[in-house]
Design an enzyme around this catalytic site. Structure first.
Site, PDB file in Angstrom:
ATOM      1  N   ASP A  60       0.855  -1.192   0.000  1.00  0.00           N
ATOM      2  CA  ASP A  60       0.000   0.000   0.000  1.00  0.00           C
ATOM      3  C   ASP A  60       0.894   1.246   0.000  1.00  0.00           C
ATOM      4  OD1 ASP A  60      -2.213  -1.523   0.068  1.00  0.00           O
ATOM      5  OD2 ASP A  60      -2.746  -1.117   2.159  1.00  0.00           O
ATOM      6  N   ASP A  66       0.621   8.144   8.016  1.00  0.00           N
ATOM      7  CA  ASP A  66       0.848   6.730   8.391  1.00  0.00           C
ATOM      8  C   ASP A  66       2.127   6.606   9.206  1.00  0.00           C
ATOM      9  OD1 ASP A  66      -1.249   5.202   7.105  1.00  0.00           O
ATOM     10  OD2 ASP A  66      -0.281   5.572   5.179  1.00  0.00           O
ATOM     11  N   GLU A  88       1.726  -2.604  10.588  1.00  0.00           N
ATOM     12  CA  GLU A  88       1.521  -2.553   9.143  1.00  0.00           C
ATOM     13  C   GLU A  88       2.654  -1.793   8.455  1.00  0.00           C
ATOM     14  OE1 GLU A  88      -2.231  -1.018   7.698  1.00  0.00           O
ATOM     15  OE2 GLU A  88      -1.529  -1.178   5.642  1.00  0.00           O
ATOM     16  N   GLU A  89       3.210  -0.827   9.149  1.00  0.00           N
ATOM     17  CA  GLU A  89       4.189   0.069   8.525  1.00  0.00           C
ATOM     18  C   GLU A  89       5.628  -0.427   8.617  1.00  0.00           C
ATOM     19  OE1 GLU A  89       2.854   2.231   6.680  1.00  0.00           O
ATOM     20  OE2 GLU A  89       0.851   1.983   7.545  1.00  0.00           O
ATOM     21  N   ASP A 107      -2.430  -1.669  13.253  1.00  0.00           N
ATOM     22  CA  ASP A 107      -2.517  -0.839  12.046  1.00  0.00           C
ATOM     23  C   ASP A 107      -2.633   0.586  12.584  1.00  0.00           C
ATOM     24  OD1 ASP A 107      -3.146   0.626   9.838  1.00  0.00           O
ATOM     25  OD2 ASP A 107      -4.788  -0.664   9.152  1.00  0.00           O
ATOM     26  N   LEU A 109      -2.746   3.540  11.358  1.00  0.00           N
ATOM     27  CA  LEU A 109      -3.718   4.456  10.746  1.00  0.00           C
ATOM     28  C   LEU A 109      -4.476   3.714   9.655  1.00  0.00           C
ATOM     29  CD1 LEU A 109      -4.726   7.327  11.048  1.00  0.00           C
ATOM     30  CD2 LEU A 109      -3.369   7.917   9.051  1.00  0.00           C
ATOM     31  N   ASP A 110      -5.622   3.164  10.047  1.00  0.00           N
ATOM     32  CA  ASP A 110      -6.449   2.441   9.082  1.00  0.00           C
ATOM     33  C   ASP A 110      -7.297   3.429   8.286  1.00  0.00           C
ATOM     34  OD1 ASP A 110      -7.818   0.032   8.002  1.00  0.00           O
ATOM     35  OD2 ASP A 110      -9.526   0.991   8.965  1.00  0.00           O
ATOM     36  N   GLU A 265      -5.495  -6.356  11.243  1.00  0.00           N
ATOM     37  CA  GLU A 265      -6.799  -5.805  10.853  1.00  0.00           C
ATOM     38  C   GLU A 265      -7.912  -6.821  11.145  1.00  0.00           C
ATOM     39  OE1 GLU A 265      -5.892  -2.584   7.348  1.00  0.00           O
ATOM     40  OE2 GLU A 265      -5.898  -4.667   6.697  1.00  0.00           O
TER      41      GLU A 265
HETATM   42  O1  F6P Z   1      -6.557  -0.869   5.358  1.00  0.00           O
HETATM   43  C1  F6P Z   1      -7.149  -1.190   4.183  1.00  0.00           C
HETATM   44  C2  F6P Z   1      -8.372  -0.351   3.863  1.00  0.00           C
HETATM   45  O2  F6P Z   1      -8.070   1.023   3.762  1.00  0.00           O
HETATM   46  C3  F6P Z   1      -9.562  -0.532   4.818  1.00  0.00           C
HETATM   47  O3  F6P Z   1      -9.617   0.426   5.829  1.00  0.00           O
HETATM   48  C4  F6P Z   1     -10.750  -0.444   3.880  1.00  0.00           C
HETATM   49  O4  F6P Z   1     -11.836  -1.229   4.339  1.00  0.00           O
HETATM   50  C5  F6P Z   1     -10.220  -0.967   2.573  1.00  0.00           C
HETATM   51  O5  F6P Z   1      -8.806  -0.833   2.607  1.00  0.00           O
HETATM   52  C6  F6P Z   1     -10.776  -0.250   1.381  1.00  0.00           C
HETATM   53  O6  F6P Z   1     -10.347  -0.881   0.234  1.00  0.00           O
HETATM   54  P1  F6P Z   1     -10.755  -0.394  -1.243  1.00  0.00           P
HETATM   55  O7  F6P Z   1     -10.033   0.922  -1.422  1.00  0.00           O
HETATM   56  O8  F6P Z   1     -10.214  -1.485  -2.131  1.00  0.00           O
HETATM   57  O9  F6P Z   1     -12.245  -0.255  -1.301  1.00  0.00           O
HETATM   58 MN    MN Z   2      -5.772  -0.622   7.391  1.00  0.00          MN
END
Ligand code: F6P
Ligand code: MN
Length: 326
Positions: A60, A66, A88-89, A107, A109-110, A265
């Protein structure tokens, strides 16, 4: 009002592993209060959504915020005596304190693709006993939860005896909310990124087609759809009023196991979901039972109201097994 420290200290017997768990949760709450301030206050010197040019260990794109959040969490956990930090980082597990009793997976910063949109983002965490090593099934978790930085700064927390919710005040103290957190068993609301529909496997496509057919289809009632693109925000809504969340494996390159990561996650959210009476599956079995093989492992993640997850699992058993490998 009961604050977080009073609440969790009251649940600890004083035994060393429980004391270490309490210390780690309080350290995470301190880090979250700091992160909430960083997000809220204007700062012309930093572009929080600026990309770092490199992808993180998952592939990502890393944003400046982040990295700032990861550093805030790491410093808090180091000071709290945590044994190992799984982030995650970071490429690999980070050893912290040789005599630490608790591993924290996080994670920091989700939902960071929402940073510059003023939508809710959050911090997800999972606590595991250090004695059993870094890669353990979600069932081993001592505690898990997530903070949401939104219109309110909130925390959903489980220590294995149900789920409790907290809201932060302006001095960074979290207060217990008067809310018996329980995911309603029935729902007519689903969350999925429909832009990927041409890549879905047959069970997921079949389930969603039935929902979209509404009152004219086999379900006999109309459904609603929500997708925020931020796991913490979609999850909070599901804990509040029910619903299902689907990030299945699909046929895009690199997405055969979905997008979400098991260790920091899916496993912590699955622990909360089960403790709130919902269920969480990869389509074939409980997410909580999967033993991770590596830190950044992905997992198809389907969770929420249990009667609806039963329906999704029924689609999987009728049809081809979920996609496993490329
Ligand atoms: O951490 C991954 C994430 O950002 C989640 O928070 C979120 O549910 C998902 O990805 C969104 O994915 P997409 O951009 O493929 O819809
Ligand atoms: Mn996340």
């Amino acid at each position: 009002m009961t604050d977080l420290r009073t609440y969790i200290s009251g649940r600890s017997s004083g035994e060393a592993l429980q004391t270490a768990t309490v210390e780690a949760i309080l350290a995470l709450a301190g880090a979250a209060a700091r992160i909430a301030t960083v997000i809220r206050e204007p700062d012309a010197s930093v572009d929080f959504a600026a990309t770092r040019g490199s992808a993180n260990a998952d592939g990502d794109i890393q944003k400046a915020l982040d990295v700032i959040c990861d550093e805030i969490v790491a410093a808090a956990l180091l000071a709290a005596g945590v044994a190992t930090y799984l982030s995650e980082e970071r490429e690999d597990p980070v050893p912290m304190n040789d005599d630490g009793l608790v591993i924290v997976a996080c994670d920091p910063l989700d939902g960071s693709s929402n940073i510059d949109t003023n939508l809710s983002i959050g911090t997800i965490f999972s606590l595991l006993p250090a004695a059993a090593g870094p890669f353990q099934p979600g069932r081993n978790q001592l505690a898990s939860g997530f903070f949401v930085y939104g219109p309110q700064t909130t925390l959903l927390l489980t220590m294995g005896q149900g789920v409790h919710a907290f809201q932060m005040d302006s001095s960074g103290i979290f207060h217990l909310l008067d809310w018996a957190v329980s995911i309603p068993a029935q729902t007519s609301e689903f969350a999925i990124n429909a832009a990927n529909s041409r890549f879905w496997n047959a069970p997921v496509a079949g389930y969603v087609a039935d929902c979209v057919a509404g009152a004219d289809g086999p379900r006999g009632r109309d459904f609603n759809m929500r997708w925020l693109g931020s796991l913490v925000a979609d999850s909070w809504r599901i804990f509040r009023r029910g619903g299902v969340f689907l990030y299945p494996g699909d046929r895009r390159t690199g997405y055969n196991e979905g997008r979400l990561r098991l260790v920091y996650e899916a496993a912590p959210v699955a622990f909360l979901v089960e403790q709130a009476g919902g269920s969480a599956t990869n389509g074939a079995g409980a997410v909580m039972d999967i033993i991770p093989e590596h830190l950044h492992q992905r997992v198809p993640f389907l969770f929420g109201s249990y009667t609806e997850i039963d329906e999704i699992v029924r689609h999987h058993s009728l049809s081809e097994p979920p996609i496993r490998k490329e």
